[in-house]
Design a protein around this motif. Sequence first.
Motif, PDB file in Angstrom:
ATOM      1  N   GLU A 180      64.199  46.129   2.404  1.00 28.29           N
ATOM      2  CA  GLU A 180      64.559  47.547   2.386  1.00 28.29           C
ATOM      3  C   GLU A 180      64.652  48.033   3.825  1.00 28.29           C
ATOM      4  O   GLU A 180      63.859  47.627   4.669  1.00 28.29           O
ATOM      5  CB  GLU A 180      63.461  48.359   1.684  1.00 28.29           C
ATOM      6  N   GLU A 181      65.628  48.887   4.087  1.00 31.62           N
ATOM      7  CA  GLU A 181      65.674  49.455   5.431  1.00 31.62           C
ATOM      8  C   GLU A 181      64.477  50.367   5.668  1.00 31.62           C
ATOM      9  O   GLU A 181      63.970  51.000   4.737  1.00 31.62           O
ATOM     10  CB  GLU A 181      66.974  50.240   5.629  1.00 31.62           C
ATOM     11  N   MET A 182      64.056  50.408   6.904  1.00 34.34           N
ATOM     12  CA  MET A 182      62.889  51.208   7.238  1.00 34.34           C
ATOM     13  C   MET A 182      63.213  52.698   7.116  1.00 34.34           C
ATOM     14  O   MET A 182      64.322  53.128   7.427  1.00 34.34           O
ATOM     15  CB  MET A 182      62.466  50.881   8.671  1.00 34.34           C
ATOM     16  N   ASP A 183      62.273  53.423   6.659  1.00 34.36           N
ATOM     17  CA  ASP A 183      62.398  54.873   6.522  1.00 34.36           C
ATOM     18  C   ASP A 183      62.638  55.521   7.885  1.00 34.36           C
ATOM     19  O   ASP A 183      62.070  55.112   8.894  1.00 34.36           O
ATOM     20  CB  ASP A 183      61.088  55.378   5.903  1.00 34.36           C
ATOM     21  N   LYS A 184      63.498  56.538   7.875  1.00 32.66           N
ATOM     22  CA  LYS A 184      63.923  57.149   9.128  1.00 32.66           C
ATOM     23  C   LYS A 184      62.757  57.687   9.973  1.00 32.66           C
ATOM     24  O   LYS A 184      62.719  57.527  11.186  1.00 32.66           O
ATOM     25  CB  LYS A 184      64.913  58.288   8.826  1.00 32.66           C
ATOM     26  N   ASN A 185      61.789  58.278   9.299  1.00 30.34           N
ATOM     27  CA  ASN A 185      60.657  58.844  10.050  1.00 30.34           C
ATOM     28  C   ASN A 185      59.790  57.752  10.674  1.00 30.34           C
ATOM     29  O   ASN A 185      59.277  57.904  11.775  1.00 30.34           O
ATOM     30  CB  ASN A 185      59.807  59.728   9.146  1.00 30.34           C
ATOM     31  N   GLU A 186      59.680  56.657   9.931  1.00 34.22           N
ATOM     32  CA  GLU A 186      58.932  55.520  10.453  1.00 34.22           C
ATOM     33  C   GLU A 186      59.606  54.982  11.713  1.00 34.22           C
ATOM     34  O   GLU A 186      58.950  54.666  12.704  1.00 34.22           O
ATOM     35  CB  GLU A 186      58.900  54.429   9.374  1.00 34.22           C
ATOM     36  N   VAL A 187      60.949  54.868  11.629  1.00 33.04           N
ATOM     37  CA  VAL A 187      61.708  54.386  12.786  1.00 33.04           C
ATOM     38  C   VAL A 187      61.475  55.307  13.967  1.00 33.04           C
ATOM     39  O   VAL A 187      61.198  54.873  15.078  1.00 33.04           O
ATOM     40  CB  VAL A 187      63.223  54.334  12.470  1.00 33.04           C
ATOM     41  N   LYS A 188      61.549  56.577  13.694  1.00 38.61           N
ATOM     42  CA  LYS A 188      61.386  57.586  14.736  1.00 38.61           C
ATOM     43  C   LYS A 188      60.032  57.419  15.426  1.00 38.61           C
ATOM     44  O   LYS A 188      59.931  57.395  16.654  1.00 38.61           O
ATOM     45  CB  LYS A 188      61.470  58.979  14.106  1.00 38.61           C
ATOM     46  N   ALA A 189      59.017  57.247  14.613  1.00 43.59           N
ATOM     47  CA  ALA A 189      57.672  57.091  15.159  1.00 43.59           C
ATOM     48  C   ALA A 189      57.581  55.848  16.033  1.00 43.59           C
ATOM     49  O   ALA A 189      56.993  55.877  17.124  1.00 43.59           O
ATOM     50  CB  ALA A 189      56.659  57.011  14.009  1.00 43.59           C
ATOM     51  N   LEU A 190      58.192  54.770  15.542  1.00 45.91           N
ATOM     52  CA  LEU A 190      58.161  53.509  16.297  1.00 45.91           C
ATOM     53  C   LEU A 190      58.900  53.621  17.618  1.00 45.91           C
ATOM     54  O   LEU A 190      58.409  53.220  18.667  1.00 45.91           O
ATOM     55  CB  LEU A 190      58.810  52.396  15.473  1.00 45.91           C
ATOM     56  N   VAL A 191      60.109  54.179  17.518  1.00 47.76           N
ATOM     57  CA  VAL A 191      60.955  54.228  18.699  1.00 47.76           C
ATOM     58  C   VAL A 191      60.384  55.147  19.768  1.00 47.76           C
ATOM     59  O   VAL A 191      60.478  54.871  20.958  1.00 47.76           O
ATOM     60  CB  VAL A 191      62.390  54.642  18.319  1.00 47.76           C
ATOM     61  N   SER A 192      59.769  56.218  19.339  1.00 38.74           N
ATOM     62  CA  SER A 192      59.251  57.155  20.336  1.00 38.74           C
ATOM     63  C   SER A 192      58.178  56.505  21.210  1.00 38.74           C
ATOM     64  O   SER A 192      57.956  56.911  22.336  1.00 38.74           O
ATOM     65  CB  SER A 192      58.714  58.423  19.655  1.00 38.74           C
ATOM     66  N   ASP A 193      57.533  55.460  20.670  1.00 35.16           N
ATOM     67  CA  ASP A 193      56.583  54.705  21.486  1.00 35.16           C
ATOM     68  C   ASP A 193      57.258  53.996  22.644  1.00 35.16           C
ATOM     69  O   ASP A 193      56.691  53.850  23.725  1.00 35.16           O
ATOM     70  CB  ASP A 193      55.881  53.629  20.638  1.00 35.16           C
ATOM     71  N   PHE A 194      58.466  53.475  22.363  1.00 33.11           N
ATOM     72  CA  PHE A 194      59.108  52.599  23.343  1.00 33.11           C
ATOM     73  C   PHE A 194      60.223  53.278  24.123  1.00 33.11           C
ATOM     74  O   PHE A 194      60.319  53.166  25.319  1.00 33.11           O
ATOM     75  CB  PHE A 194      59.710  51.375  22.640  1.00 33.11           C
ATOM     76  N   HIS A 195      61.094  53.917  23.394  1.00 33.98           N
ATOM     77  CA  HIS A 195      62.281  54.505  24.000  1.00 33.98           C
ATOM     78  C   HIS A 195      62.413  55.958  23.588  1.00 33.98           C
ATOM     79  O   HIS A 195      63.256  56.297  22.753  1.00 33.98           O
ATOM     80  CB  HIS A 195      63.536  53.722  23.556  1.00 33.98           C
ATOM     81  N   PRO A 196      61.578  56.833  24.153  1.00 37.87           N
ATOM     82  CA  PRO A 196      61.609  58.238  23.719  1.00 37.87           C
ATOM     83  C   PRO A 196      63.013  58.854  23.834  1.00 37.87           C
ATOM     84  O   PRO A 196      63.389  59.698  23.018  1.00 37.87           O
ATOM     85  CB  PRO A 196      60.632  58.928  24.667  1.00 37.87           C
TER      86      PRO A 196
END
Length: 681
Positions: free
Chosen positions: A444-460
Amino acid sequence: MASGTALIYDEAMTRHKLLWNDPVCDIEVPERLSASYEQLQRYHLVERCVPVPAREGSEEEILLVHSSEHLEVAKSTQTMNEEELKRISGNYDAFFFHPNTYHCARLAVGAALQLVDSVMSGKVCNGMALVRPPGHHSQRNAANGFCLFNNVAIAAEYAKLKYGLKRILIVDWDVHHGQGIQYIFEEDPSVLYFSWHRYEHQKFWPSLKESDYDAVGLGKGKGFNINLPWNKVGMGNSDYLAAFFHVLLPVAFEFDPELVLVSSGYDSGIGDPEGQMNATPEVFAHLTHFLMHLAHGKLCVILEGGYHLKSLSESVCTTVKTLLRDPVPQLTGEMAPCLSAIESIQNVRAAHKPYWKWLMYEDTPFLYNLSTKSDLPGTADTNPSTDDEAKITDSKETDKIERFLESHMKNVIFPDPPIKTAITAGLKASADLNTFPVHLHVVEEMDKNEVKALVSDFHPDLVKANKTLLSLGSTLTILDKILKKEVCNGIAESPAASASVAVALRRSLHFGFQRMLCIFVGDMHIIPNTEDGKVLVIHVCKNEQPGKSSSKHYIVLNWKEDADRNDFYSAVLGFILPIAYSYQPNLIVIAIGPNRSLGISGISLLFGLLQGLAESRILAVIEDTDINLMQSVAKTLAGASMPHFGVHVPPTQEKVNQIKMLRKQLQQDWKMLQCSVNDGI
Ligand code: Q9C
Ligand code: ZN
């Protein structure tokens, strides 16, 4: 398309043995076969193979290669007493007869033919035959070097006759020169014979002038006999890989065989009393993996030598495991061929330059003054290999090697076969992979909010670009499956491949990966990474990248491939693979962007061959939605079948020069690129 791996073993072939004292022959023991088979059982590999019975080869089949005199002599030994057997054995160089020898040798021939039939009929894709006595030294009219009938040569003639094959490749990785095979096919352009062998400037048995690199074949067969003599002992994993990258594989891809036979001697492995080489069992997994990309995967591996029982049986297991498509184990130690190996490679390339288009523009002169020429015989123990395993080898201490292998193999064979590929449901449906008989793992594709949380750690900065963010979903889910070892590899679609890759790399770094190889194909704005050394980028692009030139960790390869010009294989074999093997990544990311300069077959080859690295951990990020490309990459990664990589054409002079320049520039950093001693060492 065939799948499955045949295994042929018949305990009857252990009934040929030495009846008297003979220090030359006493290493060729029945336990070679039984120990190999038992080790296959212990690793639960036997039950994963398709069992195929051996049979006796017929007289007619033996006569495809041998004289009737030879056959009659062999037949007559069945009823001899020990004294007669000893006397007749003395007529040959290093051979012993036993009353069962004739029967065993006929089974060995028949086993090889059964394997050819299983593969050619499509019952299986590949396989291995464990046979005794071995074959590659035996000649039309003579037994020699433990061999009575030439199993592999008979198999090649049989395949030509029965299946009308026009091109067969024989790879002889036994440590001895299979002079018998050379003599049989010397004038035959339909059989390409490659052998590397311990040579030591003709000091090592069988000590023939015609085992040197300048024996290239005769008459119509010129160019179809390739000898790579090793002039020192202690050759290791990197020397063998260099031989494949810079000699065998380019020729083999240009030859385009319909069937590959391996004269599979493991006396070229570590611990062997005959070979005194240093290659560890895993290297045979890599060699096997490379050969699986030829002839649509039709590969028949037939046992020859191998006299250190532990080393032999472990190497048999890594070979069979690879035939079964398990992930290829990672090699350890520094990857750099030794000087003597490079000299041999340079000479065989120079000798074959007139016969192979791929070598046409290479200026590799012969080396007349070999650095190793002055070596005294007997000083052979000095170890030229730079492998860290090298220290272990001391020819006499086979127990030590046994203990080394015991602990070493625990780190090598890992229990989670076979390869599993992660894809998204959308991709599976659109690329029509439903009827796909492989281990697909739909995520399943990752939920958009989850992605957002992940990405903000690395590439705000990316969080603001909402469209980009959306496209990261499948990349991150699939990457996570790979990082958690739930799957080996996976394919993600992403309309913003380079952003996806940047995030994926950061996440993998965070996860603890130390060396990531990242290959970009197509026009992409590559987001630079800061962690130098932990990421190696190779950018394959159509156009010059303004302001960017190759440096140690950022390599630009301009490559334009027209639809009808499949010449990328030369860049993969001679450039990308050597760099990748020098680097030894623990994760590979391949991003395919728009305006790509490679055809589907070039891209598939890249995926296929790089699977030998990073324990097959590959993340594919594909930006365009070409269904054929998706399908081909999915098939290659999931190992459903060996796709056809197209007809390979030799590169143009311009491309050869370009690779040569890059090689010169980079070979200090990436030592597996070296294939001659003049340029830059
Ligand atoms: N002084 C195979 O590996 N050594 N055969 C003879 C004579 C014979 C090896 C030494 C080695 C034969 C199949
Ligand atoms: Zn051998």
